[in-house]
Structure formats: structure tokens, C-alpha cells
Design an enzyme around this catalytic site. Structure first.
Site, PDB file in Angstrom:
ATOM      1  N   TYR A  90       3.995 -13.623  -5.158  1.00 44.62           N
ATOM      2  CA  TYR A  90       3.952 -12.725  -6.313  1.00 44.62           C
ATOM      3  C   TYR A  90       5.358 -12.329  -6.726  1.00 44.62           C
ATOM      4  O   TYR A  90       6.284 -12.385  -5.921  1.00 44.62           O
ATOM      5  CB  TYR A  90       3.073 -11.501  -6.062  1.00 44.62           C
ATOM      6  CG  TYR A  90       3.658 -10.430  -5.169  1.00 44.62           C
ATOM      7  CD1 TYR A  90       3.704 -10.583  -3.799  1.00 44.62           C
ATOM      8  CD2 TYR A  90       4.146  -9.237  -5.718  1.00 44.62           C
ATOM      9  CE1 TYR A  90       4.213  -9.590  -2.987  1.00 44.62           C
ATOM     10  CE2 TYR A  90       4.659  -8.234  -4.912  1.00 44.62           C
ATOM     11  CZ  TYR A  90       4.688  -8.418  -3.548  1.00 44.62           C
ATOM     12  OH  TYR A  90       5.193  -7.432  -2.743  1.00 44.62           O
ATOM     13  N   ASP A 262       0.231   2.113   2.475  1.00 42.61           N
ATOM     14  CA  ASP A 262       0.317   1.206   3.633  1.00 42.61           C
ATOM     15  C   ASP A 262       1.096   1.849   4.778  1.00 42.61           C
ATOM     16  O   ASP A 262       0.692   1.763   5.943  1.00 42.61           O
ATOM     17  CB  ASP A 262       1.016  -0.113   3.245  1.00 42.61           C
ATOM     18  CG  ASP A 262       0.344  -0.783   2.062  1.00 42.61           C
ATOM     19  OD1 ASP A 262      -0.838  -0.512   1.819  1.00 42.61           O
ATOM     20  OD2 ASP A 262       1.026  -1.576   1.372  1.00 42.61           O
TER      21      ASP A 262
HETATM   22  P1  ADP Z   1      -1.491   4.518  -2.453  1.00 36.80           P
HETATM   23  O1  ADP Z   1      -1.750   4.722  -3.904  1.00 36.80           O
HETATM   24  O2  ADP Z   1      -0.381   3.526  -2.121  1.00 36.80           O
HETATM   25  O3  ADP Z   1      -2.712   4.327  -1.602  1.00 36.80           O
HETATM   26  P2  ADP Z   1      -1.060   7.377  -2.349  1.00 36.80           P
HETATM   27  O4  ADP Z   1      -0.487   7.667  -3.678  1.00 36.80           O
HETATM   28  O5  ADP Z   1      -2.434   7.849  -2.067  1.00 36.80           O
HETATM   29  O6  ADP Z   1      -0.856   5.849  -1.935  1.00 36.80           O
HETATM   30  O7  ADP Z   1      -0.079   7.986  -1.275  1.00 36.80           O
HETATM   31  C1  ADP Z   1      -0.195   7.723   0.099  1.00 36.80           C
HETATM   32  C2  ADP Z   1       0.486   8.834   0.847  1.00 36.80           C
HETATM   33  O8  ADP Z   1       1.878   8.854   0.496  1.00 36.80           O
HETATM   34  C3  ADP Z   1      -0.036  10.206   0.482  1.00 36.80           C
HETATM   35  O9  ADP Z   1      -1.156  10.539   1.257  1.00 36.80           O
HETATM   36  C4  ADP Z   1       1.158  11.092   0.756  1.00 36.80           C
HETATM   37  O10 ADP Z   1       1.191  11.419   2.120  1.00 36.80           O
HETATM   38  C5  ADP Z   1       2.349  10.171   0.445  1.00 36.80           C
HETATM   39  N1  ADP Z   1       2.864  10.430  -0.913  1.00 36.80           N
HETATM   40  C6  ADP Z   1       2.478   9.825  -2.077  1.00 36.80           C
HETATM   41  N2  ADP Z   1       3.192  10.274  -3.134  1.00 36.80           N
HETATM   42  C7  ADP Z   1       4.079  11.186  -2.627  1.00 36.80           C
HETATM   43  C8  ADP Z   1       5.120  11.999  -3.195  1.00 36.80           C
HETATM   44  N3  ADP Z   1       5.410  11.982  -4.499  1.00 36.80           N
HETATM   45  N4  ADP Z   1       5.816  12.779  -2.341  1.00 36.80           N
HETATM   46  C9  ADP Z   1       5.570  12.793  -1.016  1.00 36.80           C
HETATM   47  N5  ADP Z   1       4.619  12.052  -0.434  1.00 36.80           N
HETATM   48  C10 ADP Z   1       3.883  11.257  -1.209  1.00 36.80           C
END
Ligand code: ADP
Length: 312
Positions: A90, A262
Site C-alpha cells: 500500500y 494498534d
Molecule cells: P483507532 O481509530 O486507531 O482504533 P482510536 O482513535 O480509538 O484508535 O485511539 C486508540 C487509543 O489511542 C485511544 O483509546 C486513546 O488511548 C489513544 N488516543 C487516540 N487519540 C488520542 C489523542 N488525541 N490524544 C491522546 N491519546 C489518544
């Protein structure tokens, strides 16, 4: 020694080396959701045996990929080599505004045929694991006609006492339609002991857009450990029916959110394998994800990440 098997695909990654759209220099590396999870788990918990279950080819990219797994101390006993297939690929392109777009060439990748290699000895090895992790992407990758034998293996592992872990990680373009996905996910939720869904995935697949909705959905199955990732807002966990809300400290400068989920999964599962409490595991996982999104690409530089782990 604790022992986890992670089932999925690793791809060749090509990224524009500079922000200029006119740049024709590409930087090559390797990534894929399950592989990223394996890397962060092993880097944070070197005492856990981390094993990838996948198929690559016999070409030079595949050989480099295997070397890369080894350089991250990931066990390759169940990394199979197809005679006639090559890995998926990719590209990530950045436009003048720094917006990313992804293009995939993975329809015919070696990883799609991984089930052909899971024979009796491989199954026996898999039953020796403490956990077996797969994602919605892993499910979409394997050939639809191989899914029945995949579920058979998962049942066999669960019966042998291996904890089944599922991250829905929904990618619409990898499925024929939503019905196909919903059917496959139904099996996955039925067999899971741990699930790590993101609210966004549930919104696009089931039209469920609240944490409560995701929890209700997951609780309709017999899943003992539910970890709902709600981006920078919070993480909500349910262990044997007991609910806990965990705050996330939002990162001020987000560079690249690739691999947030991940890295969270890898560190969370490693911590749980090492018997950490849910609260401690979420805390470490959130901090790791927060670190990873301050760096470009799926895999943060090893030395910097290792320094971070020392303070974790
Ligand atoms: P994905 O979309 O890759 O599955 P998420 O957006 O749900 O991931 O984020 C996974 C984890 O990363 C969250 O549970 C949080 O702990 C951390 N995280 C995501 N965005 C932020 C941010 N802006 N600041 C701090 N931690 C974040």
C-alpha cells in the site's frame, strides 16, 4: 513465559518521502494492523513470546519482511512462505496540505492464503498459546471460502483454553457488503473472550454511535472483557460485568494517528498477559498510543519508543 499468537497480514508500505506532491521519492517500510500490534507488544513486554501467524512469499521483499519481524524479536515459526504469491502493498501519499490518502494492492496477497498452511502441527502449536488475537482486517483478508475452517480452528483453540481476542477494526472497502461483515463479526463476537472495539467502527458498521450502545451490543455476547476505545475522549472497560471509566490525556500535537488503536491493543494485551489490572493496562496502553501518534508512520522509531517504555 507468556505466549500470544497474532493472526493477520503485514504489507509493504510506500510513503512519499516529502510533503511536495511532485516528489517521486518513496520511502519503503512494512506495516499492517496485526503486525503493528505485535511490534508494540514485544517492545513493551520483551518477556512475552510474540508470534505472528501469516503468509508471505519467497521474493526479496518477503525475505526482508521476515528479517524485519526478526529484528523486532517477533517469532516467525508460523510465518509461512507461499511458492507463488507475494505480499500485499500500500502507499500513503501526502498532498500539499499534508492530507494523507491510501492506495492498496492486496487482493492477491500471500496472506490471503494463510489458512492453507494451518495444518495439524501448526494448530497444535496455536493451542499452546495464552491468547490468540485477530482483527476485522484479518477476517477480511482470508479468502471467504476459508472462513469456515478459520472458525473451526478458533473453536478448537478456545476449547483448549486459549483466550480469543478480537478487534473489529472495520474497513468497508475490504468487504463485499455490510451483511458479509456482520455475519463474520457475529461469529467473532460469539467466540471472543476479550474484545477491543472503537466507537467509530460501530458507527459505520452498525449505526451505533455511543459508548453505551457499543457496550450494550458487546454485552449481548458472552465476552468477559470489553475494552471500548473512544479516541482521545476516554476508554471504558467491562470485566465480568464490572464497568470502569478511564480518562485519556489528550496529546497536544498529533502528528499521525496511524496505529493509535494498534499500539493501544499491543500494550494492553501485553500488560494483561503480565497480570496487570485493567486500570494499569489501560493507562499504559493509552500512554503508548499517545506517544505513537506524535510520530510519523505506523511504527515509531525503536530507540525513541524504548526510551519511552523505560518511563512507563
Ligand atoms: P483507532 O481509530 O486507531 O482504533 P482510536 O482513535 O480509538 O484508535 O485511539 C486508540 C487509543 O489511542 C485511544 O483509546 C486513546 O488511548 C489513544 N488516543 C487516540 N487519540 C488520542 C489523542 N488525541 N490524544 C491522546 N491519546 C489518544
Amino acid at each position: 513465559m507468556k505466549n500470544i499468537f497474532l493472526f493477520g497480514e503485514c504489507m509493504i508500505e510506500l510513503m512519499t518521502a516529502s510533503k511536495e506532491a511532485s516528489s517521486n521519492t518513496l520511502k519503503q517500510s512494512f506495516a499492517g494492523d496485526v503486525f503493528n500490534t505485535a511490534v508494540y507488544l514485544k517492545r513493551t513486554f520483551p518477556q512475552v513470546k510474540v508470534r505472528l501467524v501469516t503468509a508471505v512469499g519467497k521474493d526479496n521483499f518477503s525475505l526482508d519482511m521476515i528479517k524485519y519481524f526478526e529484528s523486532e524479536n517477533i517469532d516467525t515459526e508460523l510465518v509461512f512462505q507461499s511458492e507463488n504469491k507475494i505480499p500485499g502493498l500500500y502507499s500513503i501519499q501526502l498532498d500539499d496540505q499534508g492530507e494523507r490518502s491510501f492506495t492498496y494492492w492486496r487482493e492477491n496477497s500471500a496472506a490471503r492464503s494463510v489458512m492453507n498452511f494451518i495444518d495439524e502441527p501448526a494448530t497444535e502449536l496455536l493451542t499452546s498459546g495464552d491468547m490468540f488475537f485477530f482483527s476485522g482486517i484479518s477476517l477480511a483478508v482470508i479468502q471467504p471460502e476459508d472462513r469456515a475452517s478459520f472458525w473451526q480452528k478458533v473453536v478448537q483453540l478456545k476449547t483448549a483454553g486459549v483466550k480469543i481476542v478480537f478487534d473489529p477494526n472495520y474497513r468497508a472497502r475490504m468487504w463485499k457488503d455490510k451483511d458479509e461483515t456482520i455475519q463474520a463479526y457475529e461469529q467473532a463476537f460469539k467466540l471472543s473472550d476479550i474484545t477491543l472495539p472503537g466507537v467509530e467502527d460501530f458507527d459505520s458498521l452498525y449505526g451505533i454511535n455511543s459508548v453505551e450502545g457499543v457496550i450494550d451490543f458487546c454485552q449481548s455476547y458472552e465476552i468477559s472483557e470489553i475494552v471500548v476505545k473512544n479516541g482521545p475522549a476516554s476508554v471504558i472497560t467491562i470485566l465480568d460485568g464490572e464497568k470502569e471509566l478511564h480518562q485519556v490525556t489528550p496529546v497536544k500535537t498529533v502528528v499521525d494517528t496511524t496505529s493509535a488503536g494498534d499500539s493501544f491493543n499491543g500494550v494492553y494485551l501485553g500488560a494483561r498477559l503480565e497480570n496487570a489490572s485493567i486500570a494499569e493496562s489501560v493507562d499504559k496502553a493509552s500512554k503508548a498510543a499517545g506517544f505513537v501518534i506524535q510520530h510519523k508512520g505506523a511504527i515509531a522509531p525503536k530507540a525513541l519508543f524504548n526510551e519511552f517504555v523505560q518511563q512507563l
